[in-house]
Design a protein around this motif. Structure first.
Motif, mmCIF file in Angstrom:
data_model
loop_
_atom_site.group_PDB
_atom_site.id
_atom_site.type_symbol
_atom_site.label_atom_id
_atom_site.label_comp_id
_atom_site.label_asym_id
_atom_site.label_seq_id
_atom_site.Cartn_x
_atom_site.Cartn_y
_atom_site.Cartn_z
ATOM 1 N N GLY A 1 3.707 8.441 -2.149
ATOM 2 C CA GLY A 1 4.709 9.425 -2.524
ATOM 3 C C GLY A 1 4.035 10.679 -3.038
ATOM 4 O O GLY A 1 2.828 10.884 -2.820
ATOM 5 N N ALA B 1 8.144 11.146 -2.662
ATOM 6 C CA ALA B 1 9.069 11.474 -1.588
ATOM 7 C C ALA B 1 10.314 12.115 -2.183
ATOM 8 O O ALA B 1 11.008 11.498 -2.981
ATOM 9 N N SER C 1 12.691 13.343 -0.130
ATOM 10 C CA SER C 1 13.745 13.208 0.870
ATOM 11 C C SER C 1 13.564 11.902 1.628
ATOM 12 O O SER C 1 12.497 11.269 1.578
ATOM 13 N N VAL C 2 14.595 11.500 2.350
ATOM 14 C CA VAL C 2 14.550 10.264 3.128
ATOM 15 C C VAL C 2 13.540 10.386 4.261
ATOM 16 O O VAL C 2 12.868 9.411 4.616
ATOM 17 N N ALA D 1 10.152 9.529 2.916
ATOM 18 C CA ALA D 1 10.062 8.101 2.605
ATOM 19 C C ALA D 1 9.926 7.267 3.873
ATOM 20 O O ALA D 1 9.154 6.296 3.911
ATOM 21 N N LYS D 2 10.634 7.623 4.911
ATOM 22 C CA LYS D 2 10.573 6.873 6.172
ATOM 23 C C LYS D 2 9.170 6.894 6.756
ATOM 24 O O LYS D 2 8.638 5.869 7.192
ATOM 25 N N ALA E 1 9.929 8.044 -5.625
ATOM 26 C CA ALA E 1 10.934 9.069 -5.366
ATOM 27 C C ALA E 1 10.847 10.125 -6.455
ATOM 28 O O ALA E 1 10.977 9.816 -7.638
ATOM 29 N N GLU F 1 19.184 8.574 -2.792
ATOM 30 C CA GLU F 1 19.064 8.693 -1.340
ATOM 31 C C GLU F 1 17.860 7.924 -0.812
ATOM 32 O O GLU F 1 17.965 7.211 0.188
ATOM 33 N N VAL F 2 16.718 8.046 -1.480
ATOM 34 C CA VAL F 2 15.515 7.344 -1.026
ATOM 35 C C VAL F 2 15.686 5.834 -1.173
ATOM 36 O O VAL F 2 15.355 5.065 -0.268
ATOM 37 N N TYR G 1 18.072 4.225 1.422
ATOM 38 C CA TYR G 1 17.495 4.055 2.756
ATOM 39 C C TYR G 1 16.389 2.994 2.775
ATOM 40 O O TYR G 1 16.376 2.101 3.619
ATOM 41 N N VAL G 2 15.461 3.079 1.832
ATOM 42 C CA VAL G 2 14.285 2.209 1.853
ATOM 43 C C VAL G 2 14.644 0.760 1.571
ATOM 44 O O VAL G 2 14.168 -0.157 2.249
ATOM 45 N N VAL H 1 11.562 0.929 -4.791
ATOM 46 C CA VAL H 1 11.395 2.370 -5.012
ATOM 47 C C VAL H 1 11.129 2.595 -6.492
ATOM 48 O O VAL H 1 11.801 2.005 -7.349
#
Length: 507
Positions: free
Chosen positions: A290, A292, A294-295, A298-299, A311, A339-340, A343-344, A352
């Motif tokens: 990181g 991160a 944004s998503v 992170a992706k 994050a 958001e992170v 998704y993760v 996270v």
């Protein structure tokens, strides 16, 4: 359909309908109906896929926060420190090794002597290495057949220092056979009431040793974070910037025994390539990547092979603020974490870690939005165990009670060098100036009380409630803006005490 009697809103509606981002202080959880005590709350959570802490707190990899003293103290109390990278590779490696040596666990390379060596040889070893007790093998090497042990009790009263060790060594030795877990070795030490436990293989060859000093540390710090060998857990930061990924630093830290490597950068290809190479070369070392914001970032980190994601933004975790992160500084931390994590955790089942946390109340919000652990920077910068000895903390003082949203006082009650008056309605987030042990006690207590107030016994229940929309919340955006502005004004007044804002005289 949601229960019409429920208050507040689920996280999905709050963030999907928002036209702006949220900070931690902009959100408040609705209280639950607890039928348990706060002491029953289990705070354990994962930092990475295979690394779980009893107290999910990481010391920020900043040169004003985490050195060897801070990392040791955090690990002793169930958390974990990440040694900063603002130094040479050799210096950072020495810091990691100092943390690993504090609790020896299984001493895999003990000093060994032969029966024909003398007490004078043992005196030299004591002067150079500080070792007064050594096992004796037939050839004086590790892996040799064990024949005895010499301790300070055997040698203190001997006047002739030319005497051979075979004449003073103790032959009746308490031993154990491998494979043996560290907890089992500690149990044997307790039962046999000896200071040293020698570990042998199937052929009665010496392979390792456990000492009573570690038994005392396990007794005094039962919550300490340890690896399978009984040593303290420690992480290390590795910069991974474009054009200069520090792979040599990462290799040296992994060889030194670091349990976790935090690869911080701005999501560039060099960071991703370094993650891929390290996962192949050191599969047992956990990789946290990181920050991160944004998503999309992170992706990329997860697909490259990271075991966990931070994050936040670069300034939150002690790194430099790169251009992409500078753009994201206007985003609220709560929005980034939600958001992170959304998704993760759902697509890769990875934990996270939330950055930018400054109190137990903010940690509760971050975990309620999907984080499994948090990184602390400012609250630890004023601790005496910090590399600066606590001098890096801004000299702020709140004349009223320093109480977090969970109702727990965590600031020092003593006046600091400079005094800044702020409105009573604002709960100032100030660095803690004391031993980190005292801060962690209040921090964890506040977090446990926060879990109880919203009705959850552990992190797993909290995340299930978040997913099933049973965790309800409301927004208080004006409060967050007021708090941030007050903190900025208070910091400015501490730096320029003669220029006081208009509200500084209010009571």
């Amino acid at each position: 359909m949601a229960d019409p009697a429920s208050n507040g809103w689920p996280a999905g509606k709050v963030f999907d309908a928002a036209t702006q981002s949220f900070t931690y202080d902009d959100l408040v959880f609705m209280p639950g109906l607890p039928n348990f005590e706060s002491s029953e709350v289990d705070l354990s959570g994962h930092v990475t896929k295979n690394l779980k802490l009893r107290c999910p707190v990481l010391g920020s990899p900043s040169d004003t926060v985490t050195g060897p003293k801070m990392a040791i103290e955090l690990a002793l109390h169930g958390a974990m420190g990440i040694i900063h990278a603002n130094q040479s590779v050799e210096s950072q490696v020495n810091m990691v090794q100092a943390v690993k040596r504090f609790v020896s666990g299984f001493i895999l390379e003990p000093f060994v002597m032969s029966p024909t060596q003398t007490l004078a040889d043992l005196d030299k070893l004591k002067e150079t290495k500080g070792v007064s007790s050594v096992p004796i093998t037939h050839d004086g090497r590790l892996g040799g057949r064990l024949v005895g042990i010499v301790t300070a009790r055997d040698t203190d009263l001997c006047e002739d220092r030319s005497e051979c060790l075979c004449t003073v060594m103790t032959e009746n030795i308490v031993t154990a056979k491998e494979p043996l877990a560290f907890a089992e070795a500690i149990d044997i030490l307790k039962r046999e009431k000896v200071g040293k436990l020698l570990i042998l293989d199937a052929q009665d060859r010496l392979v390792s040793m456990v000492t009573r000093s570690d038994l005392k540390k396990v007794r005094d710090y039962p919550e300490m974070s340890r690896d399978l060998s009984g040593k303290l857990l420690v992480g290390a930061a590795v910069p991974a910037k474009e054009g200069q990924p520090d792979e040599a630093r990462a290799n040296a830290l992994a060889e030194a025994g670091a349990n976790l490597l935090y690869l911080f950068g701005d999501g560039v290809d060099a960071q991703l390539e370094l993650i891929q190479r390290l996962k192949v070369k050191y599969p047992s070392v956990e990789l946290l990547a990181g920050p991160a914001a944004s998503v999309r970032e992170a992706k990329r980190l997860v697909q490259a092979g990271s075991d966990g994601v931070v994050a936040g933004t670069g300034c939150d975790v002690g790194g430099d603020v790169e251009a992409p992160k500078a753009v994201a500084l206007g985003r609220g931390e709560a929005t980034m974490v939600y958001e992170v994590a959304f998704y993760v955790t759902r697509n890769f089942a990875l934990p996270v870690c939330a950055a930018g946390v400054r109190s137990s109340a903010q940690a509760l919000v971050a975990m309620g939005l999907g984080a499994s652990s948090v990184i602390l920077r400012e609250p630890l910068a004023g601790a005496t165990e910090a590399p600066t000895g606590g001098t890096a903390a801004p000299p702020l003082h709140h004349p009223h009670s320093l109480v977090s949203a969970t109702g727990v006082r965590y600031g020092s009650s003593r006046a600091w060098e400079r005094q800044v008056t702020v409105p009573r309605s604002v709960a100032m987030q100030v660095p803690h100036r004391s031993q980190v042990k005292a801060f962690l006690m209040y921090f964890f207590s506040g977090l446990q009380k926060g879990f109880r107030q919203i009705g959850f016994r552990n992190l797993q229940e909290l995340h299930v409630a978040l997913e099933k929309e049973a965790l309800r919340m409301e927004c208080r955006l004006p409060y967050g803006l007021q708090l941030r502005e007050a903190c900025i004004q208070a910091k400015r007044n501490s730096e320029f005490p003669l220029v006081a804002p208009a509200w500084s005289s209010l009571r």
